[in-house]
Every structure is written in C-alpha cells, then in structure tokens.
Motif scaffolding. Sequence first.
Motif, short mmCIF file in Angstrom:
data_model
loop_
_atom_site.label_atom_id
_atom_site.label_comp_id
_atom_site.label_asym_id
_atom_site.label_seq_id
_atom_site.Cartn_x
_atom_site.Cartn_y
_atom_site.Cartn_z
N ILE A 1 18.19 12.11 -5.25
CA ILE A 1 16.49 12.20 -4.57
C ILE A 1 16.47 12.80 -6.26
CG2 ILE A 1 15.41 14.55 -3.69
CD1 ILE A 1 17.88 14.44 -1.64
N HIS A 2 16.86 13.70 -6.87
CA HIS A 2 16.53 13.64 -8.61
C HIS A 2 16.04 12.83 -9.18
CE1 HIS A 2 15.97 15.71 -12.55
NE2 HIS A 2 16.65 15.00 -12.17
N ALA B 1 11.75 12.87 2.99
CA ALA B 1 11.52 11.20 3.17
C ALA B 1 10.34 11.53 2.13
CB ALA B 1 9.75 11.58 4.60
N MET B 2 10.46 10.58 1.26
CA MET B 2 9.31 10.59 0.08
C MET B 2 8.66 9.58 0.25
SD MET B 2 12.08 11.60 -2.84
CE MET B 2 11.65 12.58 -4.06
N ARG B 3 6.79 9.20 -0.45
CA ARG B 3 5.98 8.29 -0.99
C ARG B 3 6.20 8.10 -2.89
NH1 ARG B 3 1.27 7.09 1.76
NH2 ARG B 3 1.96 8.39 3.22
N PHE B 4 6.18 6.87 -3.36
CA PHE B 4 5.81 6.46 -4.22
C PHE B 4 4.79 7.09 -4.80
CE2 PHE B 4 5.83 3.58 -8.12
CZ PHE B 4 6.62 4.04 -8.78
N GLY C 1 8.84 8.85 -9.64
CA GLY C 1 7.39 9.02 -8.82
C GLY C 1 7.31 9.16 -7.55
N PHE C 2 8.39 9.37 -6.68
CA PHE C 2 8.02 10.14 -5.92
C PHE C 2 8.30 11.38 -5.24
CE2 PHE C 2 11.05 5.73 -5.23
CZ PHE C 2 10.47 5.15 -4.39
N VAL C 3 7.70 11.53 -4.31
CA VAL C 3 6.76 12.62 -3.71
C VAL C 3 7.14 12.87 -1.99
CG1 VAL C 3 5.41 13.13 -5.58
CG2 VAL C 3 4.95 11.83 -3.24
N HIS C 4 7.69 14.11 -2.17
CA HIS C 4 8.12 14.32 -1.05
C HIS C 4 6.77 14.59 -0.34
CE1 HIS C 4 12.01 16.03 -1.71
NE2 HIS C 4 11.48 16.49 -3.10
N ASP D 1 0.98 -1.63 0.30
CA ASP D 1 -0.35 -0.24 -0.11
C ASP D 1 0.84 1.56 0.26
OD1 ASP D 1 -3.07 -1.78 0.66
OD2 ASP D 1 -2.19 -1.71 2.34
N THR D 2 2.10 1.24 0.32
CA THR D 2 3.22 2.01 0.91
C THR D 2 4.32 2.00 0.58
OG1 THR D 2 1.74 3.06 2.81
CG2 THR D 2 3.57 4.16 2.60
N LEU D 3 4.97 2.42 -0.24
CA LEU D 3 6.27 2.82 -0.66
C LEU D 3 7.20 4.00 -0.52
CD1 LEU D 3 9.37 1.07 -1.73
CD2 LEU D 3 8.18 1.15 -4.37
N PHE D 4 7.63 4.08 0.23
CA PHE D 4 8.78 5.15 0.88
C PHE D 4 10.58 5.24 0.60
CE2 PHE D 4 8.18 2.53 4.97
CZ PHE D 4 9.48 3.35 6.07
N LEU D 5 10.83 6.09 0.98
CA LEU D 5 12.22 6.53 1.20
C LEU D 5 12.60 7.19 2.70
CD1 LEU D 5 14.25 8.82 -0.43
CD2 LEU D 5 13.12 6.96 -2.04
N LEU D 6 13.56 7.03 3.11
CA LEU D 6 14.17 8.44 3.66
C LEU D 6 15.56 8.47 3.15
CD1 LEU D 6 12.78 6.63 7.82
CD2 LEU D 6 11.77 8.19 5.91
#
Length: 156
Positions: free
Chosen positions: A122-123, A150-153, A129-132, A108-113
């Motif tokens: 980050i670019h 922190a970003m979420r796909f 497709g990741f957003v802050h 449901d959630t894919l994120f990164l730190l």
Amino acid sequence: MIFRDFSPELSDHFERINRQWIESMFELEPIDEQVICHPQEYIINRGGYIWFAELPPAGIVGTCALMKKAEGVFELTKMGVSEHARGLNVGKHLLAHVLERAETIAYDTLFLLTNTKCEAAIHIYEKLGFVHDAQIMQHYGCAYERCNVAMRFVKK
C-alpha cells in the motif's frame, strides 16, 4: 532487473509467485485459483496484460497484471514478489514499469483491490500515484473476501 511480457512459458511463474504470497497471508479464493492457474484465459485473452520481473541470476522473481474489467477499466492485480527477493525493491520497480506501460493502454480507470495487511505494498501504491477510493471499493470491492482497501491511480 529485466522486465518480460507474458508468454505461455512463464505461466508457471505467475502461479508460483501469486500462490506463494497469497497463501502466506490469506486463503486462496476460487477466483484466485482460476486466474493464477489460467492467466492466458482469464487475463490475456480478455484484453489484459501480465509482466514479469527477472533478477539475474535468481530468475523470475515478480509478476503483475492488468486485468480488463470493462472498456477503459483495468484492475492492477496479482502483483507479487518471491520471498527470496523481497527487500530488493522488485515490487517498486515492477509497479513503475507496469504504470509506464499502462500509459500506452487506452484506459479511463486503473484501480486495485488489497488488504490493510499488505502495508508495504500500500505504501508503494500511494508513493506511485494511487489514492484510496470509496467508489472503487463500493463497485469492485466485493470481488474478494479479503478486500478492505480499494485504490485508483491518478495520473500526475
């Protein structure tokens, strides 16, 4: 470029690549040591995944993991490229491969730190497709002292 799934024989590459990039920009934190030295225990055995990028004849030059944080929640983590392979788009291709493979994983959630020092990464994250995301930062951002992004796909 060849992509390989995790196998215990590739563990040394996971540690080598991650140790190299983290130490070049930050200090290794205790959680880093645990995860990079014991990827089978901390990622694979807990329902996560690890992939490697191989660039013949150089060998394994990149790695990236999806760490299961909860049911349906995965953290994209420990993505690194060997110094000698930077500038060859290894990170971009590896991330695209990981996101493609993630489509077959129920999440449901894919994120990164990450950290603002990782500007190039980050670019790439934004481009693919990741957003802050402030909620991700609030909930998971304390996992690393160095985390200030922190970003979420967002599936397209």
